[in-house]
Design an enzyme around this catalytic site. Sequence first.
Site, short mmCIF file in Angstrom:
data_model
loop_
_atom_site.label_atom_id
_atom_site.label_comp_id
_atom_site.label_asym_id
_atom_site.label_seq_id
_atom_site.Cartn_x
_atom_site.Cartn_y
_atom_site.Cartn_z
N LYS A 95 0.83 -1.21 0.00
CA LYS A 95 0.00 0.00 0.00
C LYS A 95 0.86 1.26 0.00
CE LYS A 95 -2.60 -0.82 3.67
NZ LYS A 95 -2.09 -2.15 4.13
N ARG A 136 -10.05 0.88 8.51
CA ARG A 136 -9.56 -0.45 8.86
C ARG A 136 -10.63 -1.25 9.61
NH1 ARG A 136 -3.86 0.92 8.88
NH2 ARG A 136 -2.47 -0.78 9.26
N ARG A 181 10.91 -5.88 5.26
CA ARG A 181 10.59 -4.48 4.95
C ARG A 181 11.44 -3.50 5.78
NH1 ARG A 181 4.53 -2.20 4.89
NH2 ARG A 181 4.51 -2.53 7.13
N ARG A 212 10.75 -1.03 11.08
CA ARG A 212 9.73 -0.59 12.03
C ARG A 212 9.61 -1.57 13.18
NH1 ARG A 212 4.51 0.71 8.40
NH2 ARG A 212 3.58 -0.42 10.14
N ARG A 265 -0.58 -8.62 13.47
CA ARG A 265 -1.21 -7.66 12.56
C ARG A 265 -2.04 -8.36 11.50
NH1 ARG A 265 3.49 -4.22 10.56
NH2 ARG A 265 1.93 -2.88 9.59
P1 AMP Z 1 0.27 1.14 8.98
O1 AMP Z 1 1.51 1.94 8.73
O2 AMP Z 1 -0.87 1.58 8.12
O3 AMP Z 1 0.52 -0.34 8.93
O4 AMP Z 1 -0.20 1.47 10.49
C1 AMP Z 1 0.64 1.18 11.60
C2 AMP Z 1 -0.19 1.06 12.87
O5 AMP Z 1 -0.88 2.31 13.11
C3 AMP Z 1 -1.29 0.01 12.82
O6 AMP Z 1 -0.82 -1.29 13.14
C4 AMP Z 1 -2.24 0.56 13.88
O7 AMP Z 1 -1.77 0.33 15.20
C5 AMP Z 1 -2.17 2.06 13.63
N1 AMP Z 1 -3.18 2.47 12.62
C6 AMP Z 1 -2.96 3.02 11.39
N2 AMP Z 1 -4.10 3.27 10.76
C7 AMP Z 1 -5.10 2.88 11.58
C8 AMP Z 1 -6.52 2.85 11.48
N3 AMP Z 1 -7.17 3.27 10.38
N4 AMP Z 1 -7.23 2.36 12.55
C9 AMP Z 1 -6.61 1.93 13.67
N5 AMP Z 1 -5.27 1.91 13.81
C10 AMP Z 1 -4.51 2.37 12.80
#
Ligand code: AMP
Length: 215
Positions: free
Chosen positions: A14, A89, A128, A161, A172
């Site tokens: 993404k 999400r 990653r 990360r 996740r």
């Molecule tokens: P990402 O970089 O999109 O994988 O987001 C990293 C982390 O941020 C996720 O594992 C969640 O803990 C939090 N996060 C990001 N976007 C959301 C969302 N829309 N709803 C809830 N938690 C989020």
Amino acid sequence: MFRLVLLGPPGAGKGTQAVKIAEKYNIPHISTGDIFRKNVKEGTPLGKKAKEFMDSGALVPDELVVALVEDRLKAPDCQDGFLLDGFPRTIYQAEALDECLSKMGSKLDYVINLCVDEDELLDRMIGRRVCRQCGTPYHVTNMPPKVEGVCDSCGGEVYQRADDTEETVKNRFKVYQDQTSPLISYYEESGNILHIEGVGGPAAVFEAIVSAVGA
Ligand code: AMP
């Protein structure tokens, strides 16, 4: 100009596609994950609330995320289009987004669903890496930076990360299966979902997205 959502399991690409899509259609790229990471780094109240959820691979509570996105969508640069990456999400978030857009007299044009099978995803995520400064994504074998540990775009530090370790990655996935994958049927019902195979390299995937979205 398009109002787009990028959907897909963790590791589907993404972040990589979002940068290209936002550039191609000249729309702001809104990544809730990036916004949270920035807040954690800066130690803001929002960052303090989000950190423990993020570190374990859990979702940040809906109310916090929805408030943040609603606020962002009101900004002038989002009035003609945007790309949401990592939001919604949960069904709750998707309903809140529909409501927020309808109040603004608009709606989503497309939901782009990146599909990749689970074994491939695990390998991608554990390998990653990402730039701490500008967020450019890398992979140790598939897409390494030219100089190890240094970002090609901005010279920032390329790191892993905290939530890309094997244990957190598995958590996740589970969170994705339980809470996010129901969004596929949600958007299938509204009829504006585009299923894109997220395999064959970033350029091929991007081409498939552009030909599905059009213009
Ligand atoms: P990402 O970089 O999109 O994988 O987001 C990293 C982390 O941020 C996720 O594992 C969640 O803990 C939090 N996060 C990001 N976007 C959301 C969302 N829309 N709803 C809830 N938690 C989020």
